[in-house]
Design a protein around this motif. Sequence first.
Motif, PDB file in Angstrom:
ATOM      1  N   HIS A 207      -2.602 -11.698  -2.220  1.00 54.82           N
ATOM      2  CA  HIS A 207      -0.622 -11.513  -2.816  1.00 54.82           C
ATOM      3  C   HIS A 207      -0.862 -13.424  -2.298  1.00 54.82           C
ATOM      4  CE1 HIS A 207       0.699  -7.920  -4.990  1.00 54.82           C
ATOM      5  NE2 HIS A 207      -0.252  -8.706  -5.779  1.00 54.82           N
TER       6      HIS A 207
ATOM      7  N   GLN B 143      -0.923  -5.182   3.368  1.00 58.74           N
ATOM      8  CA  GLN B 143      -0.761  -4.741   4.530  1.00 58.74           C
ATOM      9  C   GLN B 143      -1.523  -4.562   5.599  1.00 58.74           C
ATOM     10  OE1 GLN B 143       2.048  -1.926   4.960  1.00 58.74           O
ATOM     11  NE2 GLN B 143       3.056  -3.550   3.482  1.00 58.74           N
TER      12      GLN B 143
ATOM     13  N   ASP C 201      -1.797  -6.770  -1.255  1.00 57.03           N
ATOM     14  CA  ASP C 201      -0.559  -6.272  -1.200  1.00 57.03           C
ATOM     15  C   ASP C 201       0.020  -7.207   0.381  1.00 57.03           C
ATOM     16  OD1 ASP C 201      -2.127  -4.471   0.638  1.00 57.03           O
ATOM     17  OD2 ASP C 201      -0.115  -2.790  -0.359  1.00 57.03           O
TER      18      ASP C 201
ATOM     19  N   THR D  25       9.172  -8.764  -2.727  1.00 56.21           N
ATOM     20  CA  THR D  25       9.095  -7.107  -2.533  1.00 56.21           C
ATOM     21  C   THR D  25       7.777  -6.756  -1.193  1.00 56.21           C
ATOM     22  OG1 THR D  25      10.401  -7.244  -3.943  1.00 56.21           O
ATOM     23  CG2 THR D  25       9.055  -5.046  -2.549  1.00 56.21           C
ATOM     24  N   THR D  26       5.969  -7.229  -2.147  1.00 59.40           N
ATOM     25  CA  THR D  26       4.840  -6.932  -1.276  1.00 59.40           C
ATOM     26  C   THR D  26       4.852  -7.846  -0.262  1.00 59.40           C
ATOM     27  OG1 THR D  26       3.514  -8.515  -2.397  1.00 59.40           O
ATOM     28  CG2 THR D  26       4.353  -6.157  -3.437  1.00 59.40           C
TER      29      THR D  26
ATOM     30  N   ASN E  12      -7.316  -3.503  -1.459  1.00 60.95           N
ATOM     31  CA  ASN E  12      -6.055  -4.043  -2.091  1.00 60.95           C
ATOM     32  C   ASN E  12      -5.029  -5.628  -1.942  1.00 60.95           C
ATOM     33  OD1 ASN E  12      -5.499  -1.432  -2.295  1.00 60.95           O
ATOM     34  ND2 ASN E  12      -4.668  -0.977  -0.244  1.00 60.95           N
TER      35      ASN E  12
END
Length: 238
Positions: free
Chosen positions: A70, A53, A51, A21-22, A49
């Motif tokens: 991740h 992004q 994730d 999902t991430t 972070n």
Amino acid sequence: MGYRWSSRGEFWGYLATFLHTTLHAPVREPYKDLRAILRDKDYFILTTNQDTQAIKVFPEEKVAQIQGDHRFFQCSQQCTDAVWDATKKIDELYDYLEEHDTIVIPDEMIPRCPHCGAEAFPWVPGYGNFLEGSRYQEQYQKISDDIEKHLHDKHVLFLELGVGRMTPMFIQEPFWALTNNLPGAFDVMVNRNYQFLPAQIEDKGVAIKGDLARVLKDVRAQLGCCTRTFDPHKEKQK
């Protein structure tokens, strides 16, 4: 992450879904607005972070992920300094769950270290012994090099975007110390829960209590930043 799963297969079923999902999540609006605001500026992104992004939006050489990523696995026993790509394996695990309509990963599919065979886990804190090896040092070196490059600049702006008080030692406190010690530095803190700066830098900073997404949207509008699609991976940063 601390839930007592009935098996490692069930744990990995959850973890594969979370990581998939991430990794495949679209870029969120605050990152798009920040990209537009920073266009044609000399900048560097320091993030805790994991994730991905930030590296979806900005060139990887302009981003330091000092609390892991991740996209990588590490050995749970730290038998090696290496981390390795996790994206293909995560997609494989997720596809298995979808295809078989299950929430459990078979034991033989659980990711393992290619060197010692121990179970792997994502290269982020919270799963076990977070590997502070060569990739970790590389991330710190990137931000250190950028700060050193700008130590004597006439103006340096530090932006604390959504940095809270849970782990202030990674971004907030270093930014405060640098702002206090660099003559031309200024610090802007944006947080929905906190609004304060140390007394030493009260005249060299501003604290904004508000929603980060709204603040960045307003700044972008005030600056008149262009709305056309901008790909920083293709356009040279000035």
